[in-house]
Design a protein around this motif. Structure first.
Motif, PDB file in Angstrom:
ATOM      1  N   ALA A  46       8.957   2.543   4.959  1.00 26.34           N
ATOM      2  CA  ALA A  46       7.695   2.127   5.235  1.00 26.34           C
ATOM      3  C   ALA A  46       6.802   2.773   6.061  1.00 26.34           C
ATOM      4  CB  ALA A  46       7.868   0.665   5.650  1.00 26.34           C
ATOM      5  N   LEU A  47       7.324   3.375   7.246  1.00 26.06           N
ATOM      6  CA  LEU A  47       6.534   4.318   7.953  1.00 26.06           C
ATOM      7  C   LEU A  47       6.218   5.530   7.499  1.00 26.06           C
ATOM      8  CD1 LEU A  47       8.152   4.034  11.514  1.00 26.06           C
ATOM      9  CD2 LEU A  47       6.572   2.696  10.913  1.00 26.06           C
ATOM     10  N   ARG A  48       7.008   6.087   6.555  1.00 22.68           N
ATOM     11  CA  ARG A  48       6.725   7.382   6.082  1.00 22.68           C
ATOM     12  C   ARG A  48       5.966   7.167   4.776  1.00 22.68           C
ATOM     13  NH1 ARG A  48      13.135   8.129   5.468  1.00 22.68           N
ATOM     14  NH2 ARG A  48      13.383   9.089   7.272  1.00 22.68           N
ATOM     15  N   ALA A  49       5.736   5.992   4.104  1.00 16.55           N
ATOM     16  CA  ALA A  49       4.644   5.756   3.179  1.00 16.55           C
ATOM     17  C   ALA A  49       3.047   5.495   3.829  1.00 16.55           C
ATOM     18  CB  ALA A  49       4.831   4.197   2.152  1.00 16.55           C
ATOM     19  N   LEU A  50       3.423   4.775   5.044  1.00 16.30           N
ATOM     20  CA  LEU A  50       1.938   4.717   5.769  1.00 16.30           C
ATOM     21  C   LEU A  50       1.345   5.935   6.299  1.00 16.30           C
ATOM     22  CD1 LEU A  50       3.255   1.521   7.838  1.00 16.30           C
ATOM     23  CD2 LEU A  50       1.285   1.487   6.094  1.00 16.30           C
ATOM     24  N   ALA A  51       2.524   6.719   6.671  1.00 14.67           N
ATOM     25  CA  ALA A  51       2.213   8.350   7.202  1.00 14.67           C
ATOM     26  C   ALA A  51       1.652   9.132   6.021  1.00 14.67           C
ATOM     27  CB  ALA A  51       3.120   8.804   8.022  1.00 14.67           C
ATOM     28  N   GLY A  52       2.156   9.052   4.845  1.00 11.18           N
ATOM     29  CA  GLY A  52       1.894   9.774   3.695  1.00 11.18           C
ATOM     30  C   GLY A  52       2.862  10.874   3.604  1.00 11.18           C
ATOM     31  N   THR A  53       3.944  10.934   4.094  1.00 19.02           N
ATOM     32  CA  THR A  53       4.956  11.612   4.062  1.00 19.02           C
ATOM     33  C   THR A  53       5.892  11.402   2.678  1.00 19.02           C
ATOM     34  OG1 THR A  53       6.540  10.575   5.701  1.00 19.02           O
ATOM     35  CG2 THR A  53       4.967  12.622   6.593  1.00 19.02           C
ATOM     36  N   VAL A  54       5.987  10.326   2.206  1.00 19.99           N
ATOM     37  CA  VAL A  54       6.525  10.041   1.071  1.00 19.99           C
ATOM     38  C   VAL A  54       5.443   9.695   0.109  1.00 19.99           C
ATOM     39  CG1 VAL A  54       8.880   9.862   1.768  1.00 19.99           C
ATOM     40  CG2 VAL A  54       7.263   7.951   1.616  1.00 19.99           C
ATOM     41  N   PRO A  55       5.510   9.799  -1.206  1.00 23.07           N
ATOM     42  CA  PRO A  55       4.425   9.375  -2.217  1.00 23.07           C
ATOM     43  C   PRO A  55       5.052   7.848  -2.620  1.00 23.07           C
ATOM     44  CG  PRO A  55       5.869  10.805  -3.291  1.00 23.07           C
ATOM     45  CD  PRO A  55       6.385  11.058  -1.771  1.00 23.07           C
ATOM     46  N   VAL A  84       5.734   9.514  14.428  1.00 23.46           N
ATOM     47  CA  VAL A  84       6.873   9.998  15.386  1.00 23.46           C
ATOM     48  C   VAL A  84       8.144   9.679  14.393  1.00 23.46           C
ATOM     49  CG1 VAL A  84       7.945  10.314  17.254  1.00 23.46           C
ATOM     50  CG2 VAL A  84       5.610   9.962  17.402  1.00 23.46           C
ATOM     51  N   PRO A  85       8.696  10.644  13.613  1.00 21.13           N
ATOM     52  CA  PRO A  85       9.844  10.177  12.627  1.00 21.13           C
ATOM     53  C   PRO A  85      11.065  10.216  13.552  1.00 21.13           C
ATOM     54  CG  PRO A  85       9.080  12.635  12.311  1.00 21.13           C
ATOM     55  CD  PRO A  85       8.170  11.878  13.421  1.00 21.13           C
ATOM     56  N   ASP A  86      12.320   9.823  13.134  1.00 19.92           N
ATOM     57  CA  ASP A  86      13.355   9.801  14.003  1.00 19.92           C
ATOM     58  C   ASP A  86      13.975  11.100  14.078  1.00 19.92           C
ATOM     59  OD1 ASP A  86      14.139   9.658  11.200  1.00 19.92           O
ATOM     60  OD2 ASP A  86      15.796   8.224  11.558  1.00 19.92           O
ATOM     61  N   ARG A 148      -5.538   6.031  16.286  1.00 18.89           N
ATOM     62  CA  ARG A 148      -5.625   4.443  15.880  1.00 18.89           C
ATOM     63  C   ARG A 148      -4.754   3.921  15.353  1.00 18.89           C
ATOM     64  NH1 ARG A 148     -10.295   5.885  11.818  1.00 18.89           N
ATOM     65  NH2 ARG A 148      -9.838   3.880  10.874  1.00 18.89           N
ATOM     66  N   VAL A 149      -3.702   4.662  14.396  1.00 21.07           N
ATOM     67  CA  VAL A 149      -2.593   3.884  14.153  1.00 21.07           C
ATOM     68  C   VAL A 149      -1.310   4.773  14.732  1.00 21.07           C
ATOM     69  CG1 VAL A 149      -1.097   3.836  11.920  1.00 21.07           C
ATOM     70  CG2 VAL A 149      -3.514   3.425  12.064  1.00 21.07           C
ATOM     71  N   VAL A 150      -0.424   4.227  15.435  1.00 19.73           N
ATOM     72  CA  VAL A 150       0.853   5.099  15.910  1.00 19.73           C
ATOM     73  C   VAL A 150       2.057   4.443  15.266  1.00 19.73           C
ATOM     74  CG1 VAL A 150       1.870   5.408  18.291  1.00 19.73           C
ATOM     75  CG2 VAL A 150      -0.568   5.288  18.059  1.00 19.73           C
ATOM     76  N   LEU A 151       2.954   5.273  14.595  1.00 16.68           N
ATOM     77  CA  LEU A 151       3.889   4.976  13.832  1.00 16.68           C
ATOM     78  C   LEU A 151       5.152   5.600  14.347  1.00 16.68           C
ATOM     79  CD1 LEU A 151       2.730   5.537  10.143  1.00 16.68           C
ATOM     80  CD2 LEU A 151       2.557   3.383  11.417  1.00 16.68           C
ATOM     81  N   VAL A 152       6.127   4.799  14.985  1.00 18.14           N
ATOM     82  CA  VAL A 152       7.308   5.537  15.706  1.00 18.14           C
ATOM     83  C   VAL A 152       8.739   4.827  15.147  1.00 18.14           C
ATOM     84  CG1 VAL A 152       8.443   6.066  18.064  1.00 18.14           C
ATOM     85  CG2 VAL A 152       5.923   5.777  17.528  1.00 18.14           C
ATOM     86  N   ASP A 153       9.610   5.876  14.588  1.00 19.72           N
ATOM     87  CA  ASP A 153      10.673   5.370  14.097  1.00 19.72           C
ATOM     88  C   ASP A 153      11.856   5.497  15.330  1.00 19.72           C
ATOM     89  OD1 ASP A 153      12.601   4.876  12.536  1.00 19.72           O
ATOM     90  OD2 ASP A 153      12.506   6.027  10.888  1.00 19.72           O
TER      91      ASP A 153
END
Length: 215
Positions: A46-55, A84-86, A148-153
């Protein structure tokens, strides 16, 4: 609460396997949101989808109501998204100083104030650091940035209890005024010390199982 970024009926496939099954997530600005679940639940995807690193294989990503599903990851980053991925979250061949200067131009002192443990490591290549040291280096660009959006795994991965507690405080500060960022964390369990009004989404097998306030 205004929704900053959202997944709408999002589907992600890894080869023949579907990791997200039409997932809906609404992630508000000025709030810490925790995606909870066991390994394989879909929280990292879900994080990767939000970040755009997986389609996405189906559904949409909306950022303040705008469809950004086809906007690549680097352009989402330019718009103000920090992920920030794991794993593989730093440039292994660069030194600590070079990583900080690349991620936070002119703001190295802020990063060292957040994580003073990195000061003695500035000349070391990131590949030589321990897992916890690399985690602090990766987290510095999130907690000292202006996204504005911070995603951390898994923010606390490899960190001592005291550094993990400090990290959650720094992340919570990003959601507070005046920054008011949407801070989204992927965790296996609810971390301690979250601010009042924090939200939780429990994922199971790529679908939403429950949601509500955590604190």
């Amino acid at each position: 609460m205004s929704v900053e970024i959202a997944l709408r009926a999002a589907r992600v496939r890894y080869g023949p396997l579907e990791a997200l099954h039409g997932l809906d997530l609404a992630l508000p600005a000025g709030t810490v949101t925790v995606l909870l679940g066991r390994n394989g639940s879909g929280r990292s995807t879900a994080l990767r989808a939000l970040a755009g690193t997986v389609p996405l294989s189906g559904g949409r990503v909306l950022w303040r109501g705008e469809d950004v599903t086809r906007v690549p990851a680097h352009l989402r980053a330019r718009r103000g998204l920090c992920f920030v991925p794991d794993l593989r979250a730093v440039y292994a061949t660069l030194t600590v100083a070079e990583n900080l200067d690349l991620a936070l131009p002119g703001r190295r002192d802020e990063a060292l104030a957040a994580y003073p443990e990195l000061a003695r490591l500035l000349g070391h290549r990131a590949a030589t650091l321990s897992g916890g040291e690399r985690r602090m280096l990766a987290l510095a660009r999130a907690v000292c940035g202006t996204a504005r959006v911070v995603l951390v795994d898994e923010p606390s991965l490899g960190l001592s209890a005291s550094v993990a507690s400090r990290t959650y405080g720094l992340l919570a500060a990003l959601a507070a005024p005046p920054a008011g960022a949407a801070v989204v964390l992927a965790e296996q369990r609810v971390p301690a010390g979250l601010p009042a009004g924090s939200l939780g989404y429990e994922l199971r097998r790529g679908a939403l199982a429950s949601c509500g306030e955590l604190v």
